[in-house]
Scaffold this motif. Structure first.
Motif, PDB file in Angstrom:
ATOM      1  N   TYR A 251       0.831  -1.204   0.000  1.00  0.00           N
ATOM      2  CA  TYR A 251       0.000   0.000   0.000  1.00  0.00           C
ATOM      3  C   TYR A 251       0.871   1.262   0.000  1.00  0.00           C
ATOM      4  CZ  TYR A 251      -4.101  -2.906   1.029  1.00  0.00           C
ATOM      5  OH  TYR A 251      -5.126  -3.823   0.950  1.00  0.00           O
ATOM      6  N   ALA A 252       1.933   1.253   0.794  1.00  0.00           N
ATOM      7  CA  ALA A 252       2.829   2.417   0.836  1.00  0.00           C
ATOM      8  C   ALA A 252       3.547   2.608  -0.492  1.00  0.00           C
ATOM      9  CB  ALA A 252       3.849   2.253   1.965  1.00  0.00           C
ATOM     10  N   ALA A 253       3.882   1.502  -1.179  1.00  0.00           N
ATOM     11  CA  ALA A 253       4.535   1.612  -2.485  1.00  0.00           C
ATOM     12  C   ALA A 253       3.613   2.271  -3.502  1.00  0.00           C
ATOM     13  CB  ALA A 253       4.964   0.230  -2.976  1.00  0.00           C
ATOM     14  N   ASN A 254       2.335   1.902  -3.471  1.00  0.00           N
ATOM     15  CA  ASN A 254       1.360   2.509  -4.394  1.00  0.00           C
ATOM     16  C   ASN A 254       1.129   3.978  -4.072  1.00  0.00           C
ATOM     17  OD1 ASN A 254       0.979   0.056  -5.733  1.00  0.00           O
ATOM     18  ND2 ASN A 254      -0.666  -0.570  -4.369  1.00  0.00           N
ATOM     19  N   VAL A 499     -12.363   5.797 -11.607  1.00  0.00           N
ATOM     20  CA  VAL A 499     -11.000   5.486 -12.046  1.00  0.00           C
ATOM     21  C   VAL A 499     -10.316   4.558 -11.044  1.00  0.00           C
ATOM     22  CG1 VAL A 499      -8.714   6.479 -12.402  1.00  0.00           C
ATOM     23  CG2 VAL A 499     -10.701   7.580 -13.417  1.00  0.00           C
ATOM     24  N   ALA A 500     -10.485   4.821  -9.746  1.00  0.00           N
ATOM     25  CA  ALA A 500      -9.826   4.005  -8.721  1.00  0.00           C
ATOM     26  C   ALA A 500     -10.287   2.554  -8.774  1.00  0.00           C
ATOM     27  CB  ALA A 500     -10.094   4.593  -7.339  1.00  0.00           C
ATOM     28  N   ILE A 539      -4.072  10.667  -9.776  1.00  0.00           N
ATOM     29  CA  ILE A 539      -3.606  10.061  -8.528  1.00  0.00           C
ATOM     30  C   ILE A 539      -4.457   8.854  -8.155  1.00  0.00           C
ATOM     31  CG2 ILE A 539      -3.254  10.484  -6.054  1.00  0.00           C
ATOM     32  CD1 ILE A 539      -2.520  13.338  -6.712  1.00  0.00           C
ATOM     33  N   ALA A 540      -5.759   8.925  -8.451  1.00  0.00           N
ATOM     34  CA  ALA A 540      -6.648   7.796  -8.152  1.00  0.00           C
ATOM     35  C   ALA A 540      -6.257   6.545  -8.928  1.00  0.00           C
ATOM     36  CB  ALA A 540      -8.100   8.173  -8.463  1.00  0.00           C
ATOM     37  N   CYS A 541      -5.575   6.711 -10.066  1.00  0.00           N
ATOM     38  CA  CYS A 541      -5.105   5.549 -10.836  1.00  0.00           C
ATOM     39  C   CYS A 541      -4.123   4.701 -10.034  1.00  0.00           C
ATOM     40  CB  CYS A 541      -4.428   6.014 -12.128  1.00  0.00           C
ATOM     41  SG  CYS A 541      -5.553   6.638 -13.385  1.00  0.00           S
ATOM     42  N   SER A 542      -3.475   5.275  -9.033  1.00  0.00           N
ATOM     43  CA  SER A 542      -2.498   4.537  -8.219  1.00  0.00           C
ATOM     44  C   SER A 542      -3.121   3.934  -6.964  1.00  0.00           C
ATOM     45  CB  SER A 542      -1.348   5.476  -7.813  1.00  0.00           C
ATOM     46  OG  SER A 542      -0.651   5.934  -8.939  1.00  0.00           O
ATOM     47  N   PHE A 543      -4.397   4.222  -6.716  1.00  0.00           N
ATOM     48  CA  PHE A 543      -5.059   3.689  -5.522  1.00  0.00           C
ATOM     49  C   PHE A 543      -5.651   2.313  -5.823  1.00  0.00           C
ATOM     50  CE2 PHE A 543      -5.884   8.248  -3.830  1.00  0.00           C
ATOM     51  CZ  PHE A 543      -4.570   8.305  -3.413  1.00  0.00           C
ATOM     52  N   ALA A 544      -4.778   1.363  -6.080  1.00  0.00           N
ATOM     53  CA  ALA A 544      -5.194  -0.008  -6.384  1.00  0.00           C
ATOM     54  C   ALA A 544      -4.839  -0.883  -5.191  1.00  0.00           C
ATOM     55  CB  ALA A 544      -4.505  -0.496  -7.653  1.00  0.00           C
ATOM     56  N   ALA A 550      -4.082  -6.120  -9.274  1.00  0.00           N
ATOM     57  CA  ALA A 550      -4.259  -4.697  -9.570  1.00  0.00           C
ATOM     58  C   ALA A 550      -2.934  -4.005  -9.861  1.00  0.00           C
ATOM     59  CB  ALA A 550      -4.984  -3.999  -8.421  1.00  0.00           C
ATOM     60  N   THR A 551      -1.882  -4.427  -9.185  1.00  0.00           N
ATOM     61  CA  THR A 551      -0.589  -3.759  -9.333  1.00  0.00           C
ATOM     62  C   THR A 551       0.514  -4.719  -8.895  1.00  0.00           C
ATOM     63  OG1 THR A 551       0.666  -1.781  -8.668  1.00  0.00           O
ATOM     64  CG2 THR A 551      -0.768  -2.743  -7.030  1.00  0.00           C
ATOM     65  N   PRO A 552       1.716  -4.632  -9.462  1.00  0.00           N
ATOM     66  CA  PRO A 552       2.799  -5.570  -9.101  1.00  0.00           C
ATOM     67  C   PRO A 552       3.115  -5.631  -7.603  1.00  0.00           C
ATOM     68  CG  PRO A 552       3.364  -4.426 -11.119  1.00  0.00           C
ATOM     69  CD  PRO A 552       2.095  -3.791 -10.624  1.00  0.00           C
TER      70      PRO A 552
END
Length: 629
Positions: A251-254, A499-500, A539-544, A550-552
């Protein structure tokens, strides 16, 4: 027979989607081929195909990003020459410059030293350990890949967790704390006796008999039952703590990547989208983005820290060391000395700060300073130009990309060892004088550089350019005029939520590439400053936070086997909503004076209901001065 055929077809679903999508959508360009909307329909056809391919990943994301080179010329939207220019624009090289410095940081383990130093500073008590992990991860993700940051932090967390759980007896049942012979568990005697009676009465096997033999047997049975309960509770507590300390990393990385322009792909997509859609505007540079993104990142990170404590540490004393039943003894700082020793041992294994680490740190600090003081727009000089070191160059020629590449090139030249020739030789140095290998070499760059992301960014830039050239952006602008009566704050909130949650299933870069050109024109359609909608959406694009796919970083943490999909989804859903509220707060408070959102910019066009806004408009969307269009 039929189920077998269906099953076989489903195994080839990627091929089916790849072949059928263009076929099913072909009526769109064919129907409008002989009308004035032919280019618009053709571009929409290409955009939808790319959206489907990006969402389903029937092709690698970077390969899908190459489709505009084929589709736009074939459909008559743009020439191949014009499309290809988008793949090596200034913003691509801004990303490359930042990545090259990040590769040097990774090569010489400077990122690991920074992370372990932070953990040693905060201590090893679970809630502070979580804050330390999140702080270190978020800081590193601002500058290097969030995937690389997570891959480096998770093994550190695993080693700490092993010692933390072993010392507290929460990792193996046979190592957990057993009850004393008198049946007390550390609380008051009366309280424990009451617990034993309650447990025994719930068993319902037989009643208490006041004789020594029966009482002894009963007490042994009761103690055994209570031990099992305590072991189960201890294991559950350790499992929850493990989940919390691992989830906090991804979560912190995102979240951390949202603070800087080079931190994550969507941030670069918005810079190019703004440049493409609004060529007369001021654009977004490193300082412009950092001024908004960093405070919002800090707020979102603190919210995530508090929420993860509530979910996994089961401790009500979040902000103070107040002893309560739910967190008895947990608020004692540095209680878990074994975990602290693990961190100290790993840090000591790095040895003293090496010469290459010092060189990389120097170049990193130099790059950040050059980015910050390149163009200080808030300081105006006598001739009207902004202060900054680019004052001594032709105005507008030295960009953030040129700065990043300049510092990166120095890393390919700077030696990785102190010079040992002539006056620079140490008295005890008996080595023959020879040139040292450079800090960075191309073999390392070739191995670690994610070139696919550069192509993916280029595909997004080509998509945005095609949307503008074809006229699709203008058509979308007019189509969204029906939303002019809706309060912009509501529109911004809804856009961020959509978007999120879409980015939970698609790449954040592809999501930004598809939606940002549309959102930019939506802002013009409702007479709102484009940044008011585009920045929160980016910024909401990174709230996965909800799904491993959702994200690596989510996938890396999930692969360690301690976390279930349900755990991530349950925790991530509320965190998604909370971070979106943070975004809404940020854009409606300090974001307004920072970007001048209270007035509609002169470099954008507002079209609503047959009128074109020429003057300013406030953030509510009501035009201050309009003329007939």
């Amino acid at each position: 027979m039929a189920p077998r055929i269906v099953k076989e077809l489903l195994s080839f679903w990627k091929s089916i989607v790849f072949l059928l999508t263009p076929v099913l959508l072909c009526p769109l360009p064919i129907y409008f081929a002989s009308t004035q909307y032919s280019k618009i329909a053709a571009c929409a056809y290409a955009v939808i195909i790319m959206a489907v391919y990006w969402t389903t990943e029937v092709l690698p994301l970077a390969v899908t990003a190459l489709l505009p080179i084929i589709l736009f010329p074939m459909l008559g939207v743009q020439s191949s020459k014009d499309v290809c220019i988008n793949y090596l624009k200034d913003n691509n090289f801004l990303f490359v410059g930042g990545l090259l410095v990040a590769v040097a940081i990774e090569k010489w383990n400077l990122h690991k030293r920074i992370a372990l130093r932070v953990l040693l500073t905060v201590g090893s008590e679970p809630r502070w350990l979580m804050l330390g992990m999140m702080s270190a991860t978020a800081f590193l993700s601002m500058w290097i890949s969030n995937t690389a940051t997570t891959a480096m932090m998770v093994p550190i967390a695993q080693a700490i967790l092993t010692e933390l759980l072993r010392e507290t007896g929460k990792d193996k049942p046979e190592e957990r704390r057993m009850l004393p012979p008198d049946g007390k568990t550390g609380g008051g005697e009366d309280g424990e006796a009451l617990k034993l009676k309650e447990i025994r009465m719930e068993e319902g096997d037989h009643d208490f008999v006041e004789d020594d033999t029966t009482m002894a047997e009963d007490q042994e049975l009761l103690l055994h039952h209570l031990q099992k309960q305590l072991q189960s509770s201890s294991a559950d507590s350790g499992d929850r703590m493990s989940k919390g300390l691992l989830l906090c990393i991804c979560y912190a990385a995102n979240i951390g990547g949202t603070a800087t322009l080079t931190g994550t792909g969507p941030n670069l997509v918005i810079t190019q989208a703004v440049d493409t859609l609004f060529p007369n505007g001021p654009g977004i540079d490193f300082v412009t983005w950092f001024s908004f993104g960093f405070p919002a990142m800090i707020l979102a990170l603190l919210l995530a820290w508090i929420w993860l404590q509530c979910m996994f540490l089961d401790c009500s004393c979040l902000l103070g060391c107040i002893k309560q039943r739910g967190c008895k003894g947990r608020c004692k700082r540095d209680r878990d000395n074994a975990a602290y020793k693990v961190i100290r041992r790993q840090y000591d294994e790095l040895g003293p700060v090496s010469f290459p680490e010092k060189v990389v740190l120097l170049h990193f600090v130099l790059l950040v300073l050059l980015w910050f003081f390149r163009d200080m727009k808030f300081v105006k000089l006598e001739n009207g130009r902004a202060a900054g070191w680019t004052y001594f160059f032709v105005k507008g020629y030295m960009t953030d990309a040129a700065t990043g590449i300049m510092v990166a090139i120095f890393l390919f030249f700077w030696p990785s060892k102190p010079p040992n020739f002539m006056c620079c030789r140490q008295k005890r140095d008996t080595r023959p004088a020879e040139p040292a290998p450079p800090i960075l070499d191309w073999a390392t760059v070739h191995q670690k550089m994610p070139w696919s992301v550069v192509i993916l960014l280029g595909g997004g830039f080509a998509l945005a350019d095609g949307v503008k050239v074809s006229g699709l952006s203008m058509w979308l602008s007019e189509a969204f005029t029906s939303l002019a009566g809706v309060p912009p704050a509501v529109v911004a909130l809804v856009v961020s939520i959509i978007v999120a949650f879409i980015t939970e299933f698609t790449s954040n870069v592809s999501t930004a590439s598809i939606f940002l050109p549309i959102i930019g024109k939506m802002a013009e359609g409702i007479c709102v400053h484009p940044y008011y909608l585009m920045i929160p959406a980016t910024i909401a694009c990174s709230f996965a936070f909800m799904l491993p796919v959702a994200t690596p970083p989510n996938a890396i943490v999930f692969s360690y086997g301690r976390i279930k999909v349900f755990d991530m989804a349950k925790c991530g859903f509320m965190l998604n909503l909370g971070c979106i509220l943070v975004l809404t707060f940020a854009i409606n408070t300090y974001g307004i004076p920072l970007y001048g959102l209270s007035t509609f910019p002169s470099w954008a066009t507002c079209a609503a209901g047959g009128v074109t806004l020429l003057g300013p408009a406030n953030v509510t969307g009501l035009p201050a001065n309009v003329t007939l269009g």
